[in-house]
Write a protein that holds these residues in place. Sequence first.
Motif, short mmCIF file in Angstrom:
data_model
loop_
_atom_site.label_atom_id
_atom_site.label_comp_id
_atom_site.label_asym_id
_atom_site.label_seq_id
_atom_site.Cartn_x
_atom_site.Cartn_y
_atom_site.Cartn_z
N VAL A 178 6.03 -5.34 -31.03
CA VAL A 178 6.74 -5.68 -29.57
C VAL A 178 8.02 -5.09 -30.09
O VAL A 178 8.85 -5.67 -31.04
CB VAL A 178 6.96 -7.10 -29.35
CG1 VAL A 178 7.88 -7.28 -28.04
CG2 VAL A 178 5.38 -7.62 -28.99
N CYS A 182 12.35 -7.14 -26.34
CA CYS A 182 11.26 -7.14 -25.52
C CYS A 182 10.23 -8.21 -25.39
O CYS A 182 9.06 -7.90 -24.66
CB CYS A 182 10.58 -5.60 -25.64
SG CYS A 182 11.57 -4.28 -25.08
N GLU A 183 10.26 -9.31 -26.06
CA GLU A 183 9.46 -10.21 -26.05
C GLU A 183 9.23 -10.73 -24.72
O GLU A 183 10.27 -11.16 -24.10
CB GLU A 183 9.85 -11.28 -27.14
CG GLU A 183 9.85 -10.80 -28.68
CD GLU A 183 11.07 -10.16 -29.11
OE1 GLU A 183 11.89 -9.97 -28.15
OE2 GLU A 183 11.24 -9.86 -30.23
N GLY A 184 8.13 -11.06 -24.17
CA GLY A 184 7.72 -11.48 -22.98
C GLY A 184 8.00 -10.47 -21.90
O GLY A 184 7.71 -10.66 -20.64
N ILE A 185 8.51 -9.20 -22.25
CA ILE A 185 8.56 -8.29 -21.14
C ILE A 185 7.48 -7.28 -21.53
O ILE A 185 6.93 -6.50 -20.72
CB ILE A 185 9.89 -7.49 -21.49
CG1 ILE A 185 10.96 -8.65 -20.94
CG2 ILE A 185 10.17 -6.28 -20.29
CD1 ILE A 185 12.36 -7.83 -21.21
N GLN A 186 7.23 -6.83 -22.75
CA GLN A 186 6.13 -5.84 -23.06
C GLN A 186 5.33 -6.61 -23.74
O GLN A 186 5.48 -7.22 -24.85
CB GLN A 186 6.79 -4.67 -23.93
CG GLN A 186 7.77 -3.75 -23.23
CD GLN A 186 8.20 -2.64 -23.89
OE1 GLN A 186 7.62 -2.08 -25.02
NE2 GLN A 186 9.29 -1.89 -23.31
N GLU A 187 3.94 -6.20 -23.72
CA GLU A 187 2.68 -6.79 -24.41
C GLU A 187 2.75 -6.18 -25.84
O GLU A 187 3.07 -5.03 -26.14
CB GLU A 187 1.41 -6.47 -23.73
CG GLU A 187 1.18 -5.03 -23.77
CD GLU A 187 -0.22 -5.08 -22.88
OE1 GLU A 187 -0.98 -5.86 -22.92
OE2 GLU A 187 -0.60 -3.84 -22.42
N ASN A 264 15.18 1.16 -27.08
CA ASN A 264 13.94 0.85 -26.64
C ASN A 264 14.23 0.85 -25.20
O ASN A 264 15.25 0.97 -24.52
CB ASN A 264 13.26 -0.23 -27.17
CG ASN A 264 13.90 -1.48 -27.27
OD1 ASN A 264 14.53 -1.93 -26.11
ND2 ASN A 264 13.73 -2.12 -28.23
N LYS A 266 14.65 -1.80 -23.50
CA LYS A 266 15.73 -2.69 -23.14
C LYS A 266 16.86 -2.59 -23.76
O LYS A 266 18.14 -2.79 -22.98
CB LYS A 266 15.00 -4.31 -23.79
CG LYS A 266 15.84 -5.27 -23.39
CD LYS A 266 15.87 -5.77 -21.58
CE LYS A 266 16.38 -7.13 -21.56
NZ LYS A 266 16.64 -7.38 -20.17
N GLN A 267 16.97 -2.19 -24.73
CA GLN A 267 18.37 -1.57 -25.61
C GLN A 267 18.67 -0.43 -25.54
O GLN A 267 17.73 0.80 -26.07
CB GLN A 267 17.98 -2.17 -27.09
CG GLN A 267 17.95 -3.52 -27.08
CD GLN A 267 17.73 -4.10 -28.71
OE1 GLN A 267 18.03 -5.40 -28.93
NE2 GLN A 267 17.63 -3.09 -29.57
#
Length: 608
Positions: A178, A182-187, A264, A266-267
Amino acid sequence: MRRRDLLKAALTLPVLPWLVAPTFTAATQAAGRLGVLRSRVRPGQPGWPTVAQWDQLKKTVGGRLQALRSPFEACTPNDPACQQALAQINNPYYLGDEAALTQTSGWVDAWTSRPSAYAVAAESTGDVVAAVNFARDHHLRLVVKGGGHSYQGTSDAPDSLLIWTRHMNRVDLHDAFVPQACEGIQEPLPAVTVQAGAMWIDAYDAVTTRTGRYVQGGGCNTVGVAGLVQSGGFGSFSKNFGSASGGLLEAEVVTADGKVRVVNAKQDPELFWAIKGGGGGSLGVVTRLTLRTHALPDTFGAVFGEIQADSDEAYRALMAQVIGFYRDALFNPHWGEQLVFHRDNTLRLSMVFQGLSQQQAEQTWAPFLDWVRARKAYRFKDEARVIVLPARHFWDAEFFRAHAPSLIVSDDRPGAPRDHVLWAGDQGQVGQFIHGYRSAWLPQSLLRADRQGALVDALFAATRHWGTSLHFNKGLAGAPADALERSRDTAMNPASLDAFALAIIAGEGDPAFPGMPGAKPDLAEARAEAARIDQSMDALLQAAPGAGSYVSESNYFERDWQTSFWGTNYPRLAAAKQRYDPEGLFFVRHGVGSEGWSDDGFTRLPRT
């Protein structure tokens, strides 16, 4: 060398100078008043670092600063470095292990392989940070090289500082990766993390041979992972898995301010997007990448053969038949690689497939081959044959040594890793001196029944000048929806998504590194070949006017390169460049933001 919404792009082109050039000019003027932006310095000029300053950099990077000298600089029979280089000139692994050399030795009237003044042989991200800061503070031309596979000459430049990542080649596997934040956003996904100096053979060996999974990478084993992903990246099986850049989950990047960023979705999402196909060496130094891995198909395979037509009329009919056959039987995720149309009225079959049995592959090709065999106008110069193997063995060097040794060439140096092999068909690329190289994405509309005739006419006209190859795995039309979606979320020219193939027309000569003893390139013949290559592509483009070109495999002299390489994505790329490198530290010719510099990257251009 055997081995992009066009209308929107056309509408964007006239405004590109207004979207891009003033941005860099404004930054240049403002920074110039602050005294932080100027042309770069060369050895012997005021501002070139002193011996003490170079020594301080060397200390900072743990002694890993090298003054570079080509092994051919003073080549004599008594010079062991020169003699070793001559003995290994056809070994791509040797060339990659030499900081002063490149995988391509030059391009007629374009560039010649010449080493940097110094290189930081980076072994850590900290080494890269030190080199970036040093180059920025001392106004040095900076070059980044991992694998060194640059037809355009972007991985070397005389009088520069090289960041050489070859020794950063660790490969790590993940069962459930992960990206940061991105925890909880991407599997969680199976993935592989690869450092910037690794080659694709390193990744394939770890992911496929040893683990039984698949990572989308390049077709040539010795291409660097980081460079290929940053250029977009196609491999033999991209028609099923998409582009290599589309599989990127996260990367570590050192930007021009010396900051280490983990990017990534998110960042720093714009920098993350930009390095996925925006071209290496323009936006920062990528030090590691994490790519998703996929379930491995049961089989990989290939179809080889060569067919000779006895007349121009028969050759044109053969072209029409094989184009129709491709559209009906091969235009799907199973098939990749190429058909090669030669000037002497021969067609070479050099196709690969995944997920099919030997019987299925033979049944697929039977109608076309039966058509050929039923006509006296054709003969097989090389009888068509189908090869199938368990997919886990596709990059397994020991398997090929045992079952098909003629298909590979090993790194024969003492102590070389056993998995370091090259496809025999790629041998001609090693050290090549390019005469000409053109590529064009051909839209899938050309496969419609009412357009195939125009395509065949253009192909035939092109082959009157030079051989033409259609690389079906380098056009993503026909790929599954998920692969297309991943590849769409990259900086590559969107025309690649609508293309059924990338046409490549190219020619090269033997290695010609400066100082090499022996025969020199015949420049007159090289220029004549380049002219014929241009004529051939001009004829082919009659069927696809305005077609974009793949940045890694393209013309050094490409006109309107911003639109050709990136299409409607270029303004967004330019904005990312301005955000993360406003002073223009990172430069490659015809790279994002290079409009403000001379072709060699040393001189700032005045405002126009």
